[in-house]
Design a protein around this motif. Structure first.
Motif, PDB file in Angstrom:
ATOM      1  N   GLU A  81      23.492  -2.340  -2.282  1.00  0.00           N
ATOM      2  CA  GLU A  81      22.876  -1.695  -3.344  1.00  0.00           C
ATOM      3  C   GLU A  81      22.928  -2.641  -4.514  1.00  0.00           C
ATOM      4  O   GLU A  81      21.865  -2.949  -5.076  1.00  0.00           O
ATOM      5  CB  GLU A  81      23.304  -0.281  -3.514  1.00  0.00           C
ATOM      6  N   THR A  82      24.210  -3.167  -4.651  1.00  0.00           N
ATOM      7  CA  THR A  82      24.417  -4.076  -5.950  1.00  0.00           C
ATOM      8  C   THR A  82      23.842  -5.518  -5.630  1.00  0.00           C
ATOM      9  O   THR A  82      23.604  -6.091  -6.671  1.00  0.00           O
ATOM     10  CB  THR A  82      25.964  -4.074  -6.034  1.00  0.00           C
ATOM     11  N   PHE A  83      23.611  -5.877  -4.439  1.00  0.00           N
ATOM     12  CA  PHE A  83      23.146  -6.844  -4.224  1.00  0.00           C
ATOM     13  C   PHE A  83      21.826  -6.828  -3.388  1.00  0.00           C
ATOM     14  O   PHE A  83      21.717  -7.107  -2.177  1.00  0.00           O
ATOM     15  CB  PHE A  83      23.722  -8.035  -3.427  1.00  0.00           C
ATOM     16  N   PRO A  84      20.694  -6.584  -4.073  1.00  0.00           N
ATOM     17  CA  PRO A  84      19.585  -6.431  -3.358  1.00  0.00           C
ATOM     18  C   PRO A  84      19.245  -7.513  -2.307  1.00  0.00           C
ATOM     19  O   PRO A  84      19.098  -8.615  -2.632  1.00  0.00           O
ATOM     20  CB  PRO A  84      18.454  -5.996  -4.575  1.00  0.00           C
ATOM     21  N   GLY A  85      18.694  -7.034  -1.238  1.00  0.00           N
ATOM     22  CA  GLY A  85      18.000  -8.161  -0.532  1.00  0.00           C
ATOM     23  C   GLY A  85      19.150  -8.791   0.444  1.00  0.00           C
ATOM     24  O   GLY A  85      18.581  -9.527   1.460  1.00  0.00           O
ATOM     25  N   ARG A  86      20.213  -8.700   0.068  1.00  0.00           N
ATOM     26  CA  ARG A  86      21.549  -9.215   1.052  1.00  0.00           C
ATOM     27  C   ARG A  86      21.888  -8.003   2.151  1.00  0.00           C
ATOM     28  O   ARG A  86      21.763  -6.946   1.669  1.00  0.00           O
ATOM     29  CB  ARG A  86      22.679  -9.664   0.205  1.00  0.00           C
ATOM     30  N   THR A  87      22.103  -8.609   3.113  1.00  0.00           N
ATOM     31  CA  THR A  87      22.727  -7.645   4.323  1.00  0.00           C
ATOM     32  C   THR A  87      23.746  -8.485   5.224  1.00  0.00           C
ATOM     33  O   THR A  87      23.745  -9.518   4.985  1.00  0.00           O
ATOM     34  CB  THR A  87      21.455  -7.392   5.285  1.00  0.00           C
ATOM     35  N   LEU A  88      24.276  -7.573   5.953  1.00  0.00           N
ATOM     36  CA  LEU A  88      25.483  -7.974   6.548  1.00  0.00           C
ATOM     37  C   LEU A  88      25.116  -7.554   8.254  1.00  0.00           C
ATOM     38  O   LEU A  88      25.023  -6.284   8.191  1.00  0.00           O
ATOM     39  CB  LEU A  88      26.815  -7.511   6.062  1.00  0.00           C
ATOM     40  N   THR A  89      24.859  -8.210   9.089  1.00  0.00           N
ATOM     41  CA  THR A  89      24.721  -7.818  10.590  1.00  0.00           C
ATOM     42  C   THR A  89      25.958  -7.958  11.220  1.00  0.00           C
ATOM     43  O   THR A  89      26.677  -8.712  11.132  1.00  0.00           O
ATOM     44  CB  THR A  89      23.580  -8.835  11.180  1.00  0.00           C
ATOM     45  N   LEU A  90      26.314  -6.893  11.906  1.00  0.00           N
ATOM     46  CA  LEU A  90      27.268  -6.709  12.895  1.00  0.00           C
ATOM     47  C   LEU A  90      27.039  -6.786  14.080  1.00  0.00           C
ATOM     48  O   LEU A  90      26.053  -5.600  14.530  1.00  0.00           O
ATOM     49  CB  LEU A  90      28.175  -5.518  12.146  1.00  0.00           C
ATOM     50  N   ALA A  91      27.673  -7.161  15.154  1.00  0.00           N
ATOM     51  CA  ALA A  91      27.738  -7.107  16.591  1.00  0.00           C
ATOM     52  C   ALA A  91      29.180  -6.938  17.040  1.00  0.00           C
ATOM     53  O   ALA A  91      29.956  -7.517  16.800  1.00  0.00           O
ATOM     54  CB  ALA A  91      27.011  -8.240  17.100  1.00  0.00           C
ATOM     55  N   LEU A  92      29.389  -5.825  17.979  1.00  0.00           N
ATOM     56  CA  LEU A  92      30.627  -5.756  18.633  1.00  0.00           C
ATOM     57  C   LEU A  92      30.357  -6.002  20.034  1.00  0.00           C
ATOM     58  O   LEU A  92      29.343  -5.617  20.812  1.00  0.00           O
ATOM     59  CB  LEU A  92      30.839  -4.122  18.382  1.00  0.00           C
ATOM     60  N   PHE A  93      31.591  -6.958  20.622  1.00  0.00           N
ATOM     61  CA  PHE A  93      31.574  -7.120  22.173  1.00  0.00           C
ATOM     62  C   PHE A  93      32.875  -6.847  22.632  1.00  0.00           C
ATOM     63  O   PHE A  93      34.040  -6.826  21.733  1.00  0.00           O
ATOM     64  CB  PHE A  93      31.298  -8.744  22.138  1.00  0.00           C
ATOM     65  N   LYS A  94      32.980  -6.474  23.661  1.00  0.00           N
ATOM     66  CA  LYS A  94      34.228  -6.044  24.238  1.00  0.00           C
ATOM     67  C   LYS A  94      34.340  -6.735  25.654  1.00  0.00           C
ATOM     68  O   LYS A  94      33.240  -7.281  26.222  1.00  0.00           O
ATOM     69  CB  LYS A  94      34.453  -4.685  24.390  1.00  0.00           C
ATOM     70  N   ASN A  95      35.497  -6.874  26.117  1.00  0.00           N
ATOM     71  CA  ASN A  95      35.778  -7.541  27.359  1.00  0.00           C
ATOM     72  C   ASN A  95      35.206  -9.002  27.580  1.00  0.00           C
ATOM     73  O   ASN A  95      34.665  -9.376  28.254  1.00  0.00           O
ATOM     74  CB  ASN A  95      35.040  -6.654  28.634  1.00  0.00           C
ATOM     75  N   CYS A  96      35.479  -9.429  26.256  1.00  0.00           N
ATOM     76  CA  CYS A  96      35.032 -10.738  26.269  1.00  0.00           C
ATOM     77  C   CYS A  96      35.776 -12.115  27.133  1.00  0.00           C
ATOM     78  O   CYS A  96      37.057 -11.897  27.140  1.00  0.00           O
ATOM     79  CB  CYS A  96      35.298 -11.441  24.736  1.00  0.00           C
TER      80      CYS A  96
END
Length: 175
Positions: free
Chosen positions: A9-24
């Motif tokens: 909210e404080t940084f409009p337009g900024r996002t952080l995408t997360l992806a989780l992987f197991k058994n790598c």
């Protein structure tokens, strides 16, 4: 799609995408590729040390705040994210503990302002099962989390592990 996109909210337009992987199966190769300057930068986090996605959101906010004020403690926004998720004020120790190792079996990968093609390229490099972020807590190593955040049994009797870790992240500049 199993990834999650966090907004600030404080940084409009900024996002952080997360992806989780197991058994790598190829953490060693992924780790070696981090040093390749032609690779799109991501933050590769040892998922066993993260008990709740809120901690990544909090660290993401801290990283963006450091970037906007010109006060990064590390070389890039993505290494700053890993630094900010740790409970220590030592950058090298943060990266060593919370970054991935050659033996990591579960990876939490994050990228600020990620484009779909960047995420697709990342997924093609990781030999592991992508799982929903809701599985993050089940991959956590509670003993290591307690050790690295210096959580005590008495503290965990009055607050959750995620709350205690969030306190360490939020107050790290003052401890």
């Amino acid at each position: 799609m199993s990834q999650s996109v966090l907004e600030f909210e404080t940084f409009p337009g900024r996002t952080l995408t997360l992806a989780l992987f197991k058994n790598c199966k190829n953490s060693k190769d992924v780790r070696a590729a981090i040093r390749d300057p032609t690779m799109t930068e991501f933050a590769y986090i040892n998922a066993a040390l993260i008990v709740d996605p809120f901690l990544v959101h909090l660290a993401g906010y801290r990283a963006l705040a450091a970037e906007s004020s010109g006060r990064l403690n590390s070389k890039s926004l993505h290494t700053e994210l890993i630094y900010d998720i740790s409970g220590t004020r030592h950058v090298a120790e943060s990266l060593k503990r919370f970054g991935i190792t050659d033996e990591c079996k579960s990876l939490l990968v994050a990228r600020f302002d990620c484009k779909p093609e960047e995420l697709a390229a990342l997924k093609s490099r990781i030999q592991g099962e992508e799982v929903p972020l809701s599985e993050l807590a089940s991959l956590a190593d509670l003993n290591l989390i307690d050790k690295y955040y210096k959580l005590t049994k008495a503290e965990l009797q009055v607050r959750s592990r995620a709350d205690a870790a969030a306190f360490r992240i939020g107050a790290k500049d003052f401890l």
